[in-house]
Design an enzyme around this catalytic site. Structure first.
Site: not given
Length: 703
Positions: A491, A497
C-alpha cells in the site's frame, strides 16, 4: 499548499462549512477537527453546482478553443467538489456511519448524472475535438502531456456515449445512475454482513494456538460490541489469518464457514440480488456503447486492450498454478493433524493454513507465531517502509500529531524530499496512516488521495493508506504476520505513486493510470520487505531488541516459492470469476439468487480452478473489488501488473539493487509521470524494452 485559482463557492453554501474555502492546514489537509457528518452533502451538492457553472462557461465561450480556455479551464474547474468529495469518499469506507451511508445512497445517482452531463456535452466535445484537429493539421503545437490529455479526453467522451442518439443517451444516464446506486448498496451490505459474520467464541479453550496478543485483541473487539467472549472479526478475503494458529479443527471450520457464507445467508445483508442486477446492467451498458460485454468495455481502455489478451494470460497461468497447489496439498496431507491416509483432495480449506504452518515449521523451521514478536508495527514502518523510501528516493518522515485525521487512529506524517545529512529537505506532502480494523471500516487495504499533486494548481499531495490490522489493547505492541508486512509495503507503493507525482494536470496525477497498471508500482515496492538489508533492520524482537536470528531470515528468503501454488490459485480463481460474470451478455446473466453460487461453481470448473481446498480469494457474494469498488472486470490487473513488477525487480537486481541511483530512475521515469503519457511507454523508458513474462513465472514457481 492550496490552489491559487480558487473559484467562489455558491452563495447557498454556508460560509461556516469547512469545505466552503480551501483548507488553511498544511498542504490543504481537510480540517477533520471541524468537519462533521452534516457538512458533506451540502458541500458536495454546492460543489456540483459550481462545477456545472464553470463547465457551462467553458462550453459557451465564444472564443475559439485554446489550451488555456478549454483544457486548463476544465482542469481548474470543480475544486470545491473535489475537496469535499475526496474527503467524503475517503471517510466513507474508512469510518462509516449510517448517516454517511445515507448520504451515499442519495448522492450516488446525482453524482452519476453530474458526470454524464459533462461527458455527454457536445459543446465540450467539439472544443476538445477542435484542438485535436488543429494539432493533427500542424496548426497547433501541443506539449506531450497536453496531447495525451486531449487523446484521453476524446476517449472518455466516446466511452461516455457522446456518439449515441439522444434517446440512447437517456438510457445510458439511467443505467449509470442505477449502477452507482447498486455499487453503493453492495458495499453497505458487505460491511454489515462482515460484522454480522464475525465469530464469537465463548470458551477460551477453543482459541488454543492463538497468541496472547491476538486473544487480547479478540477480547477487546467483543467488548467493543458489548459481547462476552472473544470476537474473531472477518477480514475481506476468504482466507482468514487466524486459521494459521487455531488448533481446534471445529473452530477453524466455524471461521471458514462464516467467511464463505457472507452475502448468501438471506436477510437484509444478502448481496446476491444486487450483484445479479449489477452484472446485467453493466452488460446492457456495454452493449449500448457497442461492446460485446462489460469485460470488453473495460479492457479496451486498459493496457490489456482486449478480453482475448486477458483470457490468454489467465488461461496460461491457471493449469500450472493449480498443479502447484495440488502438490502443496499433497505435502500438507502428510503432516501430523491431517486426516489419516488423506490425499491432496481431502485437505479442507479451513485446515490449509494450519497444516501449512506445520510444513513451514518442519521444512523451514518457521511459523507465524514465532515470527510475530520480530514484526512489530512501528519498527516495520520506520525501519522498513520509511527507511526503504529514504534509501531509494531521499525521503524522510516526521509525525505531525498536531494535524487531525478523520479518526483517532489516523496518524499524519509530513514527508520531506531529497534530505541531506542534517537537513530536513523540502516539504513534499502528507502521508496519513490508518492501520487498524474497526466495525466502521470495510475490509481490505487501500490507498486514497485527499489532495492530488498538480503543477497547474500549485498543489502538493496528501495521501492515505488504510489497512485492517487487529488493534491490540492499549499499551500493547502491534505484532504483525508476514502477510501484513508485505501489505504495508504494497500500500505504501501506492502512496509513493501519489507522493512522487510531478505532473502539470491534476487529472494525470499519481495513480491516475489504467487499472491494470496502477498495481504495478505498489507490487514493486513489496520487494523491499524481502531485501536482506531492510528485513534485518526491521525484524527485531520488540522486547529484547535482538535481531531475528540470521538463519530465520535466510530461511524466509529461501522459502519464498513455497505457498505460491495456494496464493496464485486463490487469486486466479477470483480473477477468472470476475471475468465469468462480466463476459456475459444481458440475456446470459442468471435471474434467480439461487443461481448465483451454482454459476460460480460452474465458472470455476470451466476455468479449471475448482479446487475445493483452495477457494477463490473472494467469492461472488463478498467480492467488493468488482461489485462495490472500481475493479469490475479488472481484478486480473494484479497479475497483469505483476508481469511488469517481476521484470522491474530483475532490472533492480541487474543494476545494483537498493541504490539511490536506481530509485531516482524509477521515480523520474515512472512514478513522477503518473498518467501524463502512455504508462507502458513509461515502463519501456525505464526497462529499455517491453516487459517479459519469464520473471513472473519464475517468481511464482510456474516454470
Amino acid at each position: 499548499m492550496t490552489s491559487t485559482h480558487e473559484t467562489t463557492a455558491p452563495a447557498d453554501l454556508d460560509p461556516a462549512n469547512p469545505f466552503a474555502a480551501p483548507s488553511t492546514l498544511p498542504y490543504g489537509l481537510p480540517d477533520f477537527a471541524a468537519i462533521r457528518e452534516e457538512h458533506y452533502e451540502p458541500a458536495i451538492l454546492a460543489g456540483m453546482a459550481a462545477h456545472r457553472a464553470e463547465v457551462e462557461a467553458i462550453a459557451t465561450n465564444p472564443e475559439p478553443a485554446t489550451v488555456e480556455n478549454t483544457l486548463e479551464a476544465l482542469e481548474r474547474a470543480g475544486q470545491l467538489l473535489g475537496r469535499a468529495a475526496r474527503a467524503y469518499y475517503n471517510q466513507l469506507p474508512s469510518d462509516s456511519t449510517p448517516g454517511l451511508e445515507d448520504v451515499q445512497e442519495r448522492l450516488a445517482p446525482v453524482f452519476a448524472a453530474h458526470q454524464d452531463a459533462i461527458n455527454m456535452d457536445a459543446r465540450l466535445h467539439a472544443r476538445v475535438r477542435a484542438l485535436a484537429d488543429a494539432a493533427a493539421a500542424g496548426d497547433l503545437d501541443l506539449e506531450p502531456d497536453t496531447a495525451y490529455l486531449v487523446e484521453k479526453l476524446l476517449t472518455r467522451f466516446q466511452r461516455s456515449g457522446i456518439e449515441l442518439s439522444p434517446q440512447d443517451q437517456d438510457t445510458l444516464r439511467d443505467l449509470n445512475a442505477r449502477i452507482t446506486s447498486l455499487e453503493a448498496s453492495f458495499g453497505r451490505k458487505l460491511l454489515a454482513g462482515a460484522n454480522e459474520a464475525s465469530v464469537l467464541v465463548t470458551d477460551e479453550a477453543e482459541l488454543a494456538g492463538l497468541t496472547a496478543d491476538a486473544r487480547a485483541g479478540a477480547r477487546a473487539a467483543a467488548e467493543a460490541r458489548g459481547q462476552d467472549g472473544w470476537l474473531l472479526e472477518m477480514q475481506l478475503f476468504t482466507h482468514q489469518n487466524v486459521l494459521a494458529s487455531l488448533e481446534n479443527p471445529a473452530t477453524r471450520a466455524r471461521v471458514q464457514a462464516a467467511s464463505m457464507a457472507r452475502g448468501a445467508t438471506g436477510g437484509e445483508n444478502d448481496t446476491r440480488e444486487v450483484l445479479l442486477e449489477l452484472a446485467r446492467l453493466r452488460a446492457e451498458h456495454a452493449q449500448l456503447l457497442g461492446y460485446e460485454h462489460h469485460a470488453a468495455y473495460i479492457a479496451a481502455d486498459a493496457t490489456a486492450g482486449t478480453t482475448e489478451a486477458v483470457n490468454e494470460m489467465l488461461g496460461r497461468l491457471a493449469p500450472a498454478a493449480v498443479a502447484n497447489a495440488r502438490r502443496e496439498a499433497g505435502e500438507l496431507a502428510k503432516v501430523s493433524g491431517a486426516p489419516s491416509g488423506s490425499g491432496a483432495d481431502s485437505v479442507a480449506a479451513a485446515d490449509w493454513s494450519y497444516l501449512n504452518e506445520a510444513v513451514r515449521k518442519e521444512r523451514f523451521n518457521l511459523d507465524d507465531a514465532a515470527l510475530r514478536p520480530y514484526l512489530e508495527l512501528e519498527r516495520v514502518l520506520h525501519d522498513g517502509v520509511f527507511q526503504a523510501a529514504g534509501l531509494l528516493f531521499g525521503l524522510s518522515f516526521v509525525e505531525r500529531p498536531d494535524l487531525p485525521g478523520y479518526h483517532p487512529d489516523v496518524r499524519v506524517f509530513e514527508v520531506f524530499d531529497a534530505v541531506e545529512p542534517g537537513e530536513p529537505g523540502a516539504g513534499l506532502g502528507l502521508f496519513l496512516a490508518d492501520f487498524y480494523t474497526r466495525e466502521s471500516k470495510r475490509g481490505g487495504a487501500w490507498m486514497d488521495s485527499l489532495v492530488v499533486q498538480s503543477g497547474l494548481l500549485g498543489e502538493k499531495p496528501v495521501v492515505v493508506n488504510n489497512l485492517n490490522i487487529v488493534k491490540p489493547p492499549a499499551g500493547e505492541p502491534t505484532l504483525l504476520v508476514w502477510d501484513e508486512v508485505t501489505t504495508l509495503f504494497h500500500e505504501f507503493g501506492h502512496a509513493l505513486h501519489g507522493l512522487l507525482s510531478d505532473v502539470r494536470y491534476p487529472s494525470q496525477s499519481g495513480t491516475s493510470v489504467p487499472r491494470d497498471f496502477v498495481e504495478y508500482p505498489s507490487q514493486v515496492n513489496e520487494m523491499w520487505s524481502w531485501e536482506p538489508r531492510i528485513l534485518k533492520s526491521f525484524a527485531v524482537h520488540h522486547v529484547t531488541g535482538e535481531p531475528m536470528p540470521a538463519e530465520w531470515v535466510d530461511t524466509m528468503l529461501a522459502s519464498r516459492v513455497w505457498g505460491e501454488g495456494f496464493s496464485t490459485t486463490e487469486y486466479l480463481a477470483a480473477a477468472l470469476l470476475d471475468q465469468a460474470w462480466h463476459q456475459l451478455t444481458p440475456e446470459q446473466v442468471p435471474t434467480s439468487v439461487e443461481d448465483v453460487l451454482p454459476f460460480e461453481a460452474a465458472a470455476l470448473a470451466a476455468a479449471g480452478v475448482d479446487f475445493a481446498s483452495v477457494p477463490p480469494r473472494y467469492r461472488s457474494t463478498y467480492f467488493n473489488h468488482i461489485f462495490g469498488g472500481g475493479y469490475s472486470a479488472g481484478y486480473y490487473s494484479y497479475i497483469w501488473s505483476e508481469v511488469l513488477d517481476a521484470d522491474t525487480v530483475q532490472w533492480y537486481a541487474e543494476n545494483g539493487g537498493l541504490t539511490r541511483e536506481n530509485g531516482e530512475a524509477f521515480r523520474r521515469k515512472l512514478l513522477a509521470r503518473g498518467g501524463s503519457q502512455d504508462p507502458l511507454a513509461s515502463f519501456e523508458d525505464l526497462r529499455g524494452r517491453a516487459a517479459e513474462i519469464t520473471p513472473l513465472l519464475e517468481r511464482r514457481g510456474l516454470v
